[in-house]
Design an enzyme around this catalytic site. Structure first.
Site, PDB file in Angstrom:
ATOM      1  N   LYS A  38     -15.815 -11.253 -33.979  1.00 19.14           N
ATOM      2  CA  LYS A  38     -16.510 -10.682 -32.816  1.00 19.14           C
ATOM      3  C   LYS A  38     -15.836 -11.176 -31.525  1.00 19.14           C
ATOM      4  O   LYS A  38     -15.011 -12.110 -31.561  1.00 19.14           O
ATOM      5  CB  LYS A  38     -17.995 -11.051 -32.851  1.00 19.14           C
ATOM      6  CG  LYS A  38     -18.287 -12.539 -32.855  1.00 19.14           C
ATOM      7  CD  LYS A  38     -19.751 -12.800 -33.201  1.00 19.14           C
ATOM      8  CE  LYS A  38     -19.999 -14.277 -33.394  1.00 19.14           C
ATOM      9  NZ  LYS A  38     -21.132 -14.794 -32.680  1.00 19.14           N
ATOM     10  N   ARG A 136     -33.512 -17.243 -32.846  1.00 18.82           N
ATOM     11  CA  ARG A 136     -32.753 -16.308 -32.009  1.00 18.82           C
ATOM     12  C   ARG A 136     -33.099 -14.902 -32.467  1.00 18.82           C
ATOM     13  O   ARG A 136     -33.772 -14.176 -31.758  1.00 18.82           O
ATOM     14  CB  ARG A 136     -31.250 -16.590 -32.118  1.00 18.82           C
ATOM     15  CG  ARG A 136     -30.404 -15.666 -31.276  1.00 18.82           C
ATOM     16  CD  ARG A 136     -28.937 -16.076 -31.206  1.00 18.82           C
ATOM     17  NE  ARG A 136     -28.264 -16.096 -32.498  1.00 18.82           N
ATOM     18  CZ  ARG A 136     -26.967 -16.317 -32.656  1.00 18.82           C
ATOM     19  NH1 ARG A 136     -26.206 -16.563 -31.586  1.00 18.82           N
ATOM     20  NH2 ARG A 136     -26.402 -16.326 -33.848  1.00 18.82           N
ATOM     21  N   TYR A 266      -8.536 -22.406  -1.360  1.00 22.90           N
ATOM     22  CA  TYR A 266      -9.711 -22.062  -0.551  1.00 22.90           C
ATOM     23  C   TYR A 266     -10.542 -23.295  -0.217  1.00 22.90           C
ATOM     24  O   TYR A 266     -10.819 -24.119  -1.090  1.00 22.90           O
ATOM     25  CB  TYR A 266     -10.602 -21.074  -1.314  1.00 22.90           C
ATOM     26  CG  TYR A 266     -10.048 -19.670  -1.374  1.00 22.90           C
ATOM     27  CD1 TYR A 266      -9.816 -18.937  -0.211  1.00 22.90           C
ATOM     28  CD2 TYR A 266      -9.779 -19.083  -2.602  1.00 22.90           C
ATOM     29  CE1 TYR A 266      -9.316 -17.648  -0.284  1.00 22.90           C
ATOM     30  CE2 TYR A 266      -9.286 -17.790  -2.674  1.00 22.90           C
ATOM     31  CZ  TYR A 266      -9.051 -17.071  -1.514  1.00 22.90           C
ATOM     32  OH  TYR A 266      -8.555 -15.798  -1.580  1.00 22.90           O
ATOM     33  N   MET A 315      -8.894 -16.387  -7.811  1.00 22.24           N
ATOM     34  CA  MET A 315      -9.130 -15.313  -8.783  1.00 22.24           C
ATOM     35  C   MET A 315      -7.911 -15.062  -9.681  1.00 22.24           C
ATOM     36  O   MET A 315      -8.056 -14.862 -10.885  1.00 22.24           O
ATOM     37  CB  MET A 315      -9.508 -14.010  -8.064  1.00 22.24           C
ATOM     38  CG  MET A 315      -9.974 -12.936  -9.017  1.00 22.24           C
ATOM     39  SD  MET A 315     -10.349 -11.362  -8.218  1.00 22.24           S
ATOM     40  CE  MET A 315     -11.797 -11.746  -7.270  1.00 22.24           C
TER      41      MET A 315
END
Ligand SMILES: Cc1ncc(COP(=O)(O)O)c(C=O)c1O
Length: 377
Positions: A38, A136, A266, A315
């Protein structure tokens, strides 16, 4: 790396996947390995990993979503595919046409799924998932027998298996695994008494297999171990023979020599205490390198040495403090994997970020090219 238009890539060693599956098949003894692919094969590539795992002896595959199963069928993979939780009704027809093994546990879902199977004139294979304590998904143990009888009474469904999932198999000192196993064993004993035991009865994930908790399972739904990553720090010792399959690599795309006192990235939150050579790598949080990795001691290998990430990860790019080392554009960098005598594992990064290796490899972004190799041990 001439075939990719990017100076960043994830190398996936299918030789490692096969070697790991081989180790796990032998460890599982009479139980089959169903490779859990998965989330795009935990970030490694679902189709490529599925093919490698099946060629190394896996008996089936597990996925989370109907569309993940469909992708494997479109790639002409014919092995059994178990979808490990219930899916929305809109997916039922596709699931039945793909001949997947559906996981079911709710009374109404069973009825709706069987109605679609009946309309298509097919018999859908079902594994009933039982919630023995993880809470779950799954039918509560107390209601499991009723669901078995419900499925058995429907001609368009075949109860092919019954299973549960452990919440704490990766924590050897936790006693919940034994409790879950006991509840499941009692249910299976009752099925045996009523002669209702389906073909497959299974419990185990990677951690349970590595800890030899597989005496009563006949399928091991093994995920993280086939990728060569220990499920937890507590199972690191028993995962020792596995080889990590993925490494995250890049090339230096820009070099600066900065004076003491200069800030980087940044917010200029990190000021250099001494002058240094700073390498920029074209990988960022959009590629799955967490923005805050710099603040928890995150490092990158360049020239065989560990170099700290300096300033916030942006990013698309991040900066690395290479100290006095001479670096140049195009130099090779490793974020996950080995270079020289140094290794940074997915679990090392996970520990810094207080998460698990699963999240690190699953998080490697779709825009990072996967480059497949087949290394020998
Ligand atoms: C139901 C189920 N079985 C098996 C697995 C595989 O677990 P692991 O990767 O720990 O082997 C998962 C993964 O989360 C799962 O949800």
């Amino acid at each position: 790396m001439n075939s990719i238009n990017r100076w960043a890539w994830a190398e996936v060693d299918l030789g490692a996947i096969k070697a790991n599956v081989d180790v796990l098949v032998k460890k599982a003894g009479r139980a089959q390995i169903w490779a859990t692919v998965k989330a795009n094969g935990y970030g490694h590539g679902a189709v490529e990993v599925a093919r490698a795992a099946l060629s190394a002896g896996a008996g089936g595959l597990c996925v989370a979503l109907a569309d993940e199963a469909h992708q494997l069928r479109q790639a002409k993979i014919l092995a059994p595919i178990l979808i490990v939780s219930e899916q929305p009704e809109i997916a039922f027809e596709q699931m039945l046409r793909d001949e997947v093994v559906a996981t079911l546990y709710n009374e109404t879902t069973i009825n709706k799924y069987s109605a679609v199977a009946e309309r298509l004139g097919v018999v859908g294979k079902v594994h009933l998932k039982v919630d023995t304590g993880m809470h779950r998904v799954g039918v509560p143990v107390a209601d499991a027998m009723a669901r078995v009888e419900q499925i058995n009474a429907i001609d368009s469904l075949q109860l092919d298996g019954i299973y549960t999932h452990f919440a704490t198999a990766d924590l050897p000192s936790h006693d919940a695994t034994a409790m879950q196993q006991r509840r499941f064993d009692e249910l299976v004993a009752e099925l045996d008494r009523k002669k209702l035991r389906p073909k497959h009865v299974h419990t185990s994930n990677s951690a349970a297999l590595l800890r030899n908790l597989t005496a009563t399972t006949d399928i091991v739904r093994v995920g993280i171990a086939i990728y060569g990553i220990a499920p937890s720090n507590e199972t690191e010792d028993v995962a020792g023979r596995l080889r990590p399959a993925m490494s995250l690599q890049a090339r230096v795309s820009h070099v600066q020599h900065l004076a003491a006192g200069e800030g980087v990235s940044y917010g200029l939150r990190k000021k250099l205490e001494r002058s240094a050579n700073i390498a920029t790598l074209p990988l960022g949080y959009a590629d799955g390198v967490p923005r805050r990795l710099w603040s928890v001691g995150g490092e990158v290998l360049i020239g065989g040495k560990r170099c700290p990430i300096i300033g916030v990860v942006t990013m698309d790019q991040l900066m690395v403090d290479c100290g006095d080392a001479e670096i140049k554009i195009g130099d090779h960098a490793v974020l996950i994997g080995s270079q020289g005598n140094e290794t940074i594992s997915a679990n090392e990064i996970a520990n810094r970020l207080e998460t698990i290796g699963y999240e690190i490899v699953c998080g490697i972004g779709a825009r990072v090219p996967r480059v497949y190799v087949e290394n020998k041990a």
